[in-house]
Design an enzyme around this catalytic site. Structure first.
Site, PDB file in Angstrom:
ATOM      1  N   SER A  83       8.374  23.487   1.711  1.00 43.37           N
ATOM      2  CA  SER A  83       8.435  24.485   0.642  1.00 43.37           C
ATOM      3  C   SER A  83       7.651  25.726   1.051  1.00 43.37           C
ATOM      4  CB  SER A  83       7.838  23.914  -0.649  1.00 43.37           C
ATOM      5  OG  SER A  83       7.641  24.959  -1.579  1.00 43.37           O
ATOM      6  N   HIS A 133      12.877  24.755   1.310  1.00 45.67           N
ATOM      7  CA  HIS A 133      12.812  24.757  -0.152  1.00 45.67           C
ATOM      8  C   HIS A 133      12.171  26.065  -0.618  1.00 45.67           C
ATOM      9  CE1 HIS A 133      12.585  22.630  -4.057  1.00 45.67           C
ATOM     10  NE2 HIS A 133      11.402  23.227  -4.211  1.00 45.67           N
ATOM     11  N   ASP A 135      10.899  28.220  -3.918  1.00 49.48           N
ATOM     12  CA  ASP A 135      10.530  28.103  -5.323  1.00 49.48           C
ATOM     13  C   ASP A 135      10.554  29.452  -6.027  1.00 49.48           C
ATOM     14  OD1 ASP A 135       9.814  25.255  -5.652  1.00 49.48           O
ATOM     15  OD2 ASP A 135       8.369  25.706  -4.067  1.00 49.48           O
ATOM     16  N   MET A 188       9.768  31.290  -9.385  1.00 52.84           N
ATOM     17  CA  MET A 188       9.025  31.130 -10.647  1.00 52.84           C
ATOM     18  C   MET A 188       8.989  32.471 -11.381  1.00 52.84           C
ATOM     19  SD  MET A 188       5.828  28.836  -9.371  1.00 52.84           S
ATOM     20  CE  MET A 188       6.007  27.496  -8.182  1.00 52.84           C
ATOM     21  N   HIS A 220      15.090  26.484  -5.729  1.00 51.02           N
ATOM     22  CA  HIS A 220      14.642  25.763  -6.925  1.00 51.02           C
ATOM     23  C   HIS A 220      14.222  26.781  -7.977  1.00 51.02           C
ATOM     24  CE1 HIS A 220      11.289  22.918  -8.684  1.00 51.02           C
ATOM     25  NE2 HIS A 220      12.262  23.135  -9.539  1.00 51.02           N
ATOM     26  N   MET A 277      12.691  27.852 -11.202  1.00 50.90           N
ATOM     27  CA  MET A 277      11.811  27.458 -12.314  1.00 50.90           C
ATOM     28  C   MET A 277      11.729  28.669 -13.225  1.00 50.90           C
ATOM     29  SD  MET A 277       8.998  25.387 -10.120  1.00 50.90           S
ATOM     30  CE  MET A 277       9.622  26.131  -8.633  1.00 50.90           C
ATOM     31  N   MET A 333      10.952  16.133 -10.533  1.00 57.51           N
ATOM     32  CA  MET A 333       9.632  16.701 -10.247  1.00 57.51           C
ATOM     33  C   MET A 333       8.597  15.583 -10.256  1.00 57.51           C
ATOM     34  SD  MET A 333       9.831  20.035  -9.745  1.00 57.51           S
ATOM     35  CE  MET A 333       8.063  20.180  -9.533  1.00 57.51           C
ATOM     36  N   ASP A 371       9.779  16.473  -5.656  1.00 58.63           N
ATOM     37  CA  ASP A 371       9.089  17.731  -5.399  1.00 58.63           C
ATOM     38  C   ASP A 371       7.696  17.693  -6.021  1.00 58.63           C
ATOM     39  OD1 ASP A 371       8.443  20.343  -4.873  1.00 58.63           O
ATOM     40  OD2 ASP A 371       9.959  21.223  -6.196  1.00 58.63           O
TER      41      ASP A 371
HETATM   42  C1  DX5 Z   1       5.874  23.202  -7.550  1.00 54.73           C
HETATM   43  C2  DX5 Z   1       6.990  23.510  -6.604  1.00 54.73           C
HETATM   44  C3  DX5 Z   1       6.926  22.772  -5.317  1.00 54.73           C
HETATM   45  C4  DX5 Z   1       5.684  23.028  -4.498  1.00 54.73           C
HETATM   46  C5  DX5 Z   1       5.255  21.697  -3.974  1.00 54.73           C
HETATM   47  O1  DX5 Z   1       6.193  23.658  -8.818  1.00 54.73           O
HETATM   48  O2  DX5 Z   1       8.262  23.244  -7.191  1.00 54.73           O
HETATM   49  O3  DX5 Z   1       8.090  22.968  -4.527  1.00 54.73           O
HETATM   50  O4  DX5 Z   1       5.864  23.912  -3.425  1.00 54.73           O
HETATM   51  O5  DX5 Z   1       4.010  21.834  -3.416  1.00 54.73           O
HETATM   52  P1  DX5 Z   1       3.166  20.631  -2.812  1.00 54.73           P
HETATM   53  O6  DX5 Z   1       3.995  19.953  -1.767  1.00 54.73           O
HETATM   54  O7  DX5 Z   1       1.958  21.316  -2.269  1.00 54.73           O
HETATM   55  O8  DX5 Z   1       2.851  19.683  -3.968  1.00 54.73           O
HETATM   56 ZN    ZN Z   2      10.063  23.259  -5.847  1.00 51.41          ZN
END
Ligand code: DX5
Ligand code: ZN
Length: 220
Positions: A11, A36, A38, A40, A69, A71, A140, A178
Site C-alpha cells: 500500500s 494498493h 488508498d 481518503m 481503494h 474510502m 478491512m 487490509d
Molecule cells: C487503511 C488503509 C490501508 C493501509 C494499511 O485505512 O486502507 O491500505 O495502508 O496499512 P498497514 O499495512 O500499515 O496497516
Molecule cells: Zn486500503
C-alpha cells in the site's frame, strides 16, 4: 500479472510521497504485482490522501496492477475518474453507497474489476446478496483511515466466514484483507482464505520487503 493467488499488495500510503517513483521501483523489485492505492476524502475517514491525478501519473510510469481503494463518501460520484485514470481494481465501501449493486455493474461494464469493502463493524451478511456480482470482497482488518494499526482479531473470523460462503456457493470473488498485515499475521490470514493481502507499513518499513512477498506468495 499472473493469475496465481495469494498475492501481496503493497500500500502506497506507507511510502515516502516525496519519492514516489523510487518507491514504485521498490515495489516492482520486490516481485509484487499489485499496488494498493488508498483514496481518503476526510469525510468517510478522517484522513486525506490523493486523487485521480496520482493514479494517472503512476499509471504512466508503472505496469503494476493498480488496486484503488476508495474510502470516500458517495463513490458513485467519482468512480469514473479513477477508471479513466487507469485503475485495474476499483473498490468502494458498502457503508458509503446506497446503490452498491448499480455501481458494481457500472465499474464492471467499463472493464474494471469491482470490489466491495466492509469496515470491521459491518458483518459479511450485509454484502451477501452481492457476492455473486463482485470480483473482490475487501474485508478491512483495521478501522480504515490510517496505516500502522494492529489487526483486529475478530475480522479474521469474517474472512473465514466469507471463504466458507464462497465455497458453499461455488462463487469466485477474491477475498482481500487490509490493515495490520505483517510477517506475524500473514500466516493466519492466508489460512483463513485470503487471496490478496495488503501491507503498508510492514512493506515500506522493511529493508527486505521481498521477504514479505515470499511469505505470502510462497515462492522461493
Ligand atoms: C487503511 C488503509 C490501508 C493501509 C494499511 O485505512 O486502507 O491500505 O495502508 O496499512 P498497514 O499495512 O500499515 O496497516
Ligand atoms: Zn486500503
Amino acid at each position: 500479472m499472473n493469475s496465481r493467488f495469494p498475492k501481496l499488495a503493497p500500500s502506497l500510503l506507507a511510502a515516502d510521497f516525496g519519492r514516489v517513483a523510487e518507491e514504485l521501483a521498490r515495489v516492482k523489485n520486490s516481485g509484487a504485482e499489485i499496488l494498493h492505492l488508498d483514496i481518503m476524502d476526510g469525510h468517510f475517514v478522517p484522513n486525506l490522501t490523493f486523487g485521480p491525478k496520482m493514479i494517472q501519473d503512476i499509471r504512466a510510469i508503472s505496469d503494476l496492477s493498480l488496486d484503488v481503494h476508495l474510502m470516500i463518501e458517495a463513490p458513485e460520484r467519482s468512480a469514473d475518474m479513477y477508471i479513466d485514470a487507469g485503475a485495474n481494481y476499483l473498490t468502494f465501501h458498502a457503508e458509503a453507497c446506497v446503490h452498491s449493486h448499480r455501481l458494481i455493474e457500472r465499474i464492471r461494464a467499463r472493464g474494471v474489476k469491482a470490489g466491495l469493502a466492509i469496515v470491521p463493524g459491518t458483518p459479511i451478511s450485509t454484502v451477501e446478496p452481492l457476492l455473486d456480482d463482485i470480483d473482490v470482497l475487501l474485508v478491512m482488518t483495521v478501522n480504515p483511515g490510517f496505516g500502522g494499526q494492529t489487526l483486529i482479531p475478530f475480522c479474521v473470523d469474517k474472512i473465514r466466514n466469507a471463504c466458507s460462503l464462497r465455497q458453499e456457493r461455488g462463487q469466485s470473488f477474491l477475498i482481500e484483507c487490509d490493515g495490520g498485515v505483517n510477517d506475524a499475521t500473514a500466516g493466519e490470514l492466508l489460512a483463513a482464505g485470503t487471496d490478496i493481502l495488503v501491507a503498508g507499513s510492514a512493506f515500506f518499513a522493511s529493508s527486505q520487503p521481498e521477504a514479505l512477498v515470499r511469505i505470502v506468495e510462497g515462492v522461493s
